[in-house]
Design an enzyme around this catalytic site. Structure first.
Site, PDB file in Angstrom:
ATOM      1  N   GLY A  24       0.835  -1.200   0.000  1.00 32.59           N
ATOM      2  CA  GLY A  24       0.000   0.000   0.000  1.00 32.59           C
ATOM      3  C   GLY A  24       0.859   1.235   0.000  1.00 32.59           C
ATOM      4  CE  LYS A  25       2.333   4.872  -4.753  1.00 26.25           C
ATOM      5  NZ  LYS A  25       2.730   3.551  -5.183  1.00 26.25           N
ATOM      6  N   GLY A  26       1.415   4.791   2.044  1.00 24.26           N
ATOM      7  CA  GLY A  26       1.083   5.583   3.221  1.00 24.26           C
ATOM      8  C   GLY A  26       1.402   7.039   2.979  1.00 24.26           C
ATOM      9  N   GLY A  27       1.215   7.843   3.986  1.00 23.99           N
ATOM     10  CA  GLY A  27       1.465   9.271   3.871  1.00 23.99           C
ATOM     11  C   GLY A  27       2.911   9.591   3.533  1.00 23.99           C
ATOM     12  CG  PHE A  28       5.190   9.826   6.076  1.00 25.09           C
ATOM     13  CD1 PHE A  28       5.198  11.206   6.023  1.00 25.09           C
ATOM     14  CD2 PHE A  28       4.434   9.188   7.032  1.00 25.09           C
ATOM     15  CE1 PHE A  28       4.478  11.940   6.928  1.00 25.09           C
ATOM     16  CE2 PHE A  28       3.714   9.923   7.933  1.00 25.09           C
ATOM     17  CZ  PHE A  28       3.720  11.300   7.891  1.00 25.09           C
ATOM     18  N   GLY A  29       5.220   7.261   2.128  1.00 16.27           N
ATOM     19  CA  GLY A  29       5.913   6.402   1.190  1.00 16.27           C
ATOM     20  C   GLY A  29       5.187   5.094   0.982  1.00 16.27           C
ATOM     21  CB  THR A  30       5.691   2.586  -1.570  1.00 14.59           C
ATOM     22  OG1 THR A  30       5.540   3.719  -2.421  1.00 14.59           O
ATOM     23  CG2 THR A  30       4.890   1.438  -2.133  1.00 14.59           C
TER      24      THR A  30
ATOM     25  CG  ASP B  25      -3.243  10.268  10.574  1.00 11.18           C
ATOM     26  OD1 ASP B  25      -4.413  10.680  10.424  1.00 11.18           O
ATOM     27  OD2 ASP B  25      -2.514   9.916   9.627  1.00 11.18           O
TER      28      ASP B  25
END
Ligand code: NAG
Ligand code: NAG
Ligand code: NAG
Ligand code: NAG
Ligand code: NAG
Ligand code: NAG
Ligand code: NAG
Ligand code: NAG
Ligand code: NAG
Length: 887
Positions: A587-593, A704
């Site tokens: 997946g892709k998070g706020g700061f990277g993959t 968050d």
């Protein structure tokens, strides 16, 4: 008893001048339907029109329950739900009332096999520190009603249920009714009701609103008597406010020539009794030669009242201002016509009470209020014994207290020692303690207190021992002058941690330098042990308090997941190998993959920090710092990290079942998450968050919290992920810190957004949104909805009063409605615009646990008795923007 003559009996007549009967409403009534959920629920009972509400505001403990549905149709709604008390010896309701006012207090108990054990319980009921009565439930559907008349001497009133054996106390409803101050007078003590009877051939109870004080009158008739009744309204306006149905009917002897007889037996032969008799002539005596006159005698001819003539259509009350007793408990009353009487005797109603001596004085009131304040200041609601009076009865004294009990019963008990060792106290030492003026000993050791040694200790003259040790944040440097003098002259012992230097030298050095002798050796051994353990088993932070200052407290419940073996720093090539050259994207998070990886035969998730991420490096470091120190069953564990120049990576335990959001949306295939599973997940995520707030030193704000940050492992255990935005914030001083606003739209606390002040309550807000998603399975923001934001939409939809309008239809109504209400109510409390009014996470965890228990109980119990259509209907007061459902 021969001295008892008629002049001792007071006659209370109704006066025509008072003919205007004041319309009395129930505004001053307190009518609690115990265990009613949601906790701000209320309704108007159909038969009596009495407005009942939940008891939740009057008690901290107990579990809500309800009687087996098969019985509900037989009883009024206020006994359908109940609160039971499996925990603690004594559980108390607490009321704030008007001091020196007289109240009728009524407890109703209907077992109804609420627990499915088919075992009616027995327990005791207390009024303040004094025993009121024993409650013994005779059968599953045998109701038990206990009533007393009591003058509340203080502003506070406590009604307590006390466990006396194996069985669990419970209560169905608790009612308080103010009474006229000048009725039901006693020389001393309060009055326990034995009987309140009127004479009617129809078997109907009389209570509110025919009785403005909501006394319950039981119809009574035996074959020796017959009933006289009238349609004409009776003047009932003496202080006793006898209800019309009682005044309009009367008993007369069935055989006119016989006297009227009433007798009863009190099982307690020592009981002192008060008897109130109400009479009114309700026959038209228009012929001048008609007279009704009779003598009242009791127990073999003792005079009670002679030549009595009931007033024409007007109530007269006769009672004894001094208590009477009978050596064998028997009371025989005879009403006999006098020679001049042409009509037989009559009586309209009577009440029998016995005196309850309130011998035990309550603990000194200033000390009680100090203890209550200490309880709230340090949030000690978890202490089960901390309910009711702190010192009395001795058997149920609050844990950690010792009291003195003056031999003369005229003086109240006083608190002489207070032990709050290891009670998770934080913040400064509260000045409330100084109100415990008789304290000899105080133990506040092994807590998390901060601030200094307070000056008020100087003024507490009797203190001999003060223990403040084991409070690493407490500043021990300055001891108040007189305290120091007393220490010097050995009048007082002060136990405290040695003063630590503010420097950040290693804890081992600091402690080794400051302690001496055997103790030091032990501590060092402990440290060595801890350090060694840490080397072997690095996923657990050290547990010994003496060395944990500044580090994260360990949680014994911490993860035992096999993949978390070591905290490790990896090279970039190791990361490449681990992820098989980044072949599988998770997946892709706020700061990277995030990539899938394998490490030592276990799966891991590798998050590569994108180079473009603006505050990337800082966030990365923050996350590493935090995660390496935090371990909890319900927080996603960090396995290792990589910090090779530009290549920053975090390696987490792998959460095989993805995030909550995709599970809710059914993107993961499989079944719809059941309500029980949802509750389980909510509880676990809440526990993770609670740990961040309260278990970590220093506490952390997640910043968050959202459904995509709640991950599920292969066993569907929930863990909170993504601490990238977490930031430690200090406990001392300000309760929140200024930070750059961060978070996800929709989940963001509006107060934080507006003020830029961050506190853990911002997480509570976000968690509330998560709860609403769990219930509704709706997007957080949906521009096509009547109300785009989920919390506004829920509040809007609930104005119909129908919970089904918001609950995820995929659940097919397979849930406990009360439980859903409870969660929605909790969620709405969490998203309260004002952070002060939001609950804390421990509270959220507790409520969710209660709800989960309800759901599990429902699933275990027979499903079909809880048919959906038959479940309790209730409404919510308008205070929270809801309107009750129209019937
Ligand atoms: C119930 O009480 C309310 C207010 O106390 C009143 O408005 C209403 O008319 C009553 N209803 C019945 C059926 O007595
Ligand atoms: C009783 O309730 C009042 C408010 O209703 C509260 O201020 C007080 O602290 C409570 N007392 C105890 C012992 O819980
Ligand atoms: C009620 O009466 C008692 C004495 O009988 C008195 O002490 C008290 O102040 C009265 N209370 C009120 C509210 O009038
Ligand atoms: C309710 O009572 C019925 C009949 O006695 C029984 O079959 C059923 O199991 C009970 N339900 C619960 C939830 O205990
Ligand atoms: C009442 O008095 C009248 C005459 O004055 C008499 O006829 C009648 O019998 C009396 N009734 C009774 C019940 O004594
Ligand atoms: C009262 O009456 C009962 C029978 O109803 C009798 O057994 C008892 O002895 C009487 N008691 C007294 C004190 O007269
Ligand atoms: C009793 O009251 C009724 C109605 O209130 C009246 O008609 C009658 O004359 C009265 N009788 C006496 C003896 O006062
Ligand atoms: C009624 O009581 C009085 C005083 O106690 C007594 O003198 C009288 O004889 C009694 N009358 C009857 C019929 O019992
Ligand atoms: C009966 O009535 C007459 C006349 O009113 C009166 O003189 C007498 O004292 C009364 N008797 C009793 C026992 O009250």
């Amino acid at each position: 008893m021969k001295f008892l003559h008629e002049f001792l009996l007071l006659l209370i007549l109704a006066f025509a001048i008072f003919e205007l009967v004041q319309a009395q409403d129930q505004t001053e009534f307190i009518s609690l339907d115990c265990g009613l959920v949601p906790k701000d629920g209320s309704y108007r009972e159909k038969l009596t029109n009495i407005s009942y509400k939940s008891d939740a505001d009057f008690i901290d403990s107990g579990l809500p329950g309800k009687i087996n549905d098969t019985y509900t149709t037989r009883f009024q709604q206020q006994v359908w739900a109940m609160r039971s008390f499996p925990e603690g010896q004594r559980n108390c309701y607490n009321f704030s009332l008007t001091a020196n006012k007289k109240y009728l207090i009524r407890g109703t108990f209907l077992y109804g096999d609420y627990d499915g054990l088919n075992r009616p319980p027995s327990f005791d009921l207390y009024i303040g520190p004094n025993k009121w009565t024993s409650v013994s439930i005779l059968g599953v559907i045998n109701g038990s009603v206990h009533e007393m008349i009591h003058v509340v001497t203080k502003k506070r009133l406590e009604v307590c249920l006390v466990k006396t054996g194996e069985t669990t106390p419970f209560i169905s409803s608790l009612e308080l009714r103010p009474l006229n101050n000048n009725t039901y007078l006693t020389q001393r003590g309060s009055l326990i009701m034995v009987a309140r009877v009127y004479f009617s051939s129809t078997p109907s109870f009389v209570r509110y609103d025919e009785d403005v004080h909501d006394r319950t009158w039981v119809p009574y008739l035996d074959n020796k008597n017959s009933v006289l009744s009238t349609d004409v309204s009776v003047n009932t306006d003496n202080f006793y406010d006898v209800p019309q149905p009682v005044a309009k009917t009367a008993a007369v002897p069935a055989n006119r020539s016989e006297p009227l007889k009433i007798d009863w037996i009190l099982d307690d032969i020592t009981a002192q009794s008060y008897i109130y008799m109400h009479f009114a002539e309700i026959q038209n005596l228009d012929e001048a030669n008609d007279t009704r006159e009779f003598n009242i005698t009791y127990n073999d001819g003792q005079a009670w009242f002679s030549y009595f003539r009931p007033q024409n259509f007007t109530i007269t009350t006769i009672y004894n201002p001094r208590a009477v007793s009978s050596p064998n408990g028997n009371f025989n009353f005879t009403f006999a016509m006098t020679g001049n009487s042409t009509l037989p005797p009559l009586i309209n109603g009577f009440e029998i009470y016995k005196v309850l001596d309130l011998e035990q004085l309550e603990t000194d009131q200033d000390e009680v209020s100090a203890m209550v304040n200490i309880k709230t200041t340090y949030d000690l609601s978890k202490k089960v014994s901390w309910q009711g009076d702190p010192c009395v009865p001795r058997l149920y004294r609050w844990e950690g207290l010792n009291c003195s009990y003056p031999p003369s019963k005229a003086e109240p008990p006083r608190i002489i020692s207070l032990n709050l060792s290891g009670s998770n106290l934080s913040g400064t030492i509260t000045p409330e303690i100084s109100k415990l003026t008789q304290l000899i000993e105080i133990d506040l050791s092994n807590n998390d207190l901060s601030g200094g040694i307070p000056d008020f200790l100087d003024t507490m003259n009797l203190l001999k021992i003060i223990n403040l040790s084991g409070n690493p944040k407490l500043n021990n440097n300055s001891v108040p002058i007189y305290l120091q003098k007393k220490i010097d002259s050995k009048i007082l012992t002060l136990i405290r941690d040695e003063t630590r230097k503010k420097s950040t030298s290693s804890p081992v050095a600091a402690i080794a330098a400051s302690v001496a002798g055997v103790f030091a050796l032990l501590v060092i051994l402990a440290i060595v042990f801890v350090v060694m353990r840490r080397k072997q088993k690095n996923n657990e932070a050290p547990g010994s308090r003496s060395v944990t200052a500044g580090t994260v407290k360990s949680d014994t419940r911490s993860s035992s997941s096999s993949i978390i073996t070591k905290e490790r720093k990896f090279t970039y090539s190791e990361v490449l190998k681990m992820t098989n050259n980044f072949v599988r994207v998770l997946g892709k998070g706020g700061f990277g993959t995030v990539y899938h990886g394998n490490l030592d035969d276990a799966e891991v998730a590798v998050k590569m920090l994108s180079h473009s991420s603006a505050q990337g490096y800082k966030e990365f470091k923050a996350e590493v710092e935090l995660l390496l120190r935090v371990h909890h069953r319900h927080l996603v564990g960090l396995v290792g990290y990589c910090d090779n120049g530009d290549n920053l990576a975090l390696i987490y335990e792998y959460m095989a079942n993805g995030d909550l959001r995709e599970n809710m949306l059914g993107k993961r295939g499989g079944n719809v998450l059941s309500w029980e599973t949802r509750m389980q997940i909510a509880v676990e995520a809440a526990q993770g968050l609670e740990y961040l707030h309260n278990g970590c030193r220093p506490p952390m704000v997640h910043r968050d919290v959202k459904t995509t940050n709640i991950l599920l492992n292969e066993r569907s255990q929930a863990k909170l992920a993504d601490f990238g935005l977490s930031r430690s914030f200090p406990v001392d001083g300000e309760s929140h810190v200024m930070t750059v606003v961060a978070g996800t739209p929709g989940y963001l606390d509006p107060e934080y957004y507006r003020t830029n002040w961050l506190s853990e309550k911002s997480d509570v807000y976000s968690f509330g949104i998560v709860l609403l998603e769990i219930v509704t399975n709706q997007p957080v923001i949906d521009k096509n909805r009547e109300r785009p934001h989920i919390n506004e939409w829920v509040a809007f939809m609930l104005t119909s009063g129908d919970i089904r309008s918001i609950v995820d239809p995929k659940l097919m109504e397979d849930y406990d409605k009360n439980c859903v209400w409870k969660v929605v109510e909790l969620a709405l409390a969490c998203v309260n615009p004002s952070s002060n009014r939001r609950p804390t996470m421990p509270h959220v965890v507790m409520e969710l646990n209660e709800c989960l228990a309800l759901e599990i109980q429902r699933k275990q119990g027979s499903q079909d008795t809880y048919t959906k259509d038959n479940s309790v209907e209730f409404s919510i007061s308008s205070a929270s923007d809801f309107a009750p459902r129209a019937r």
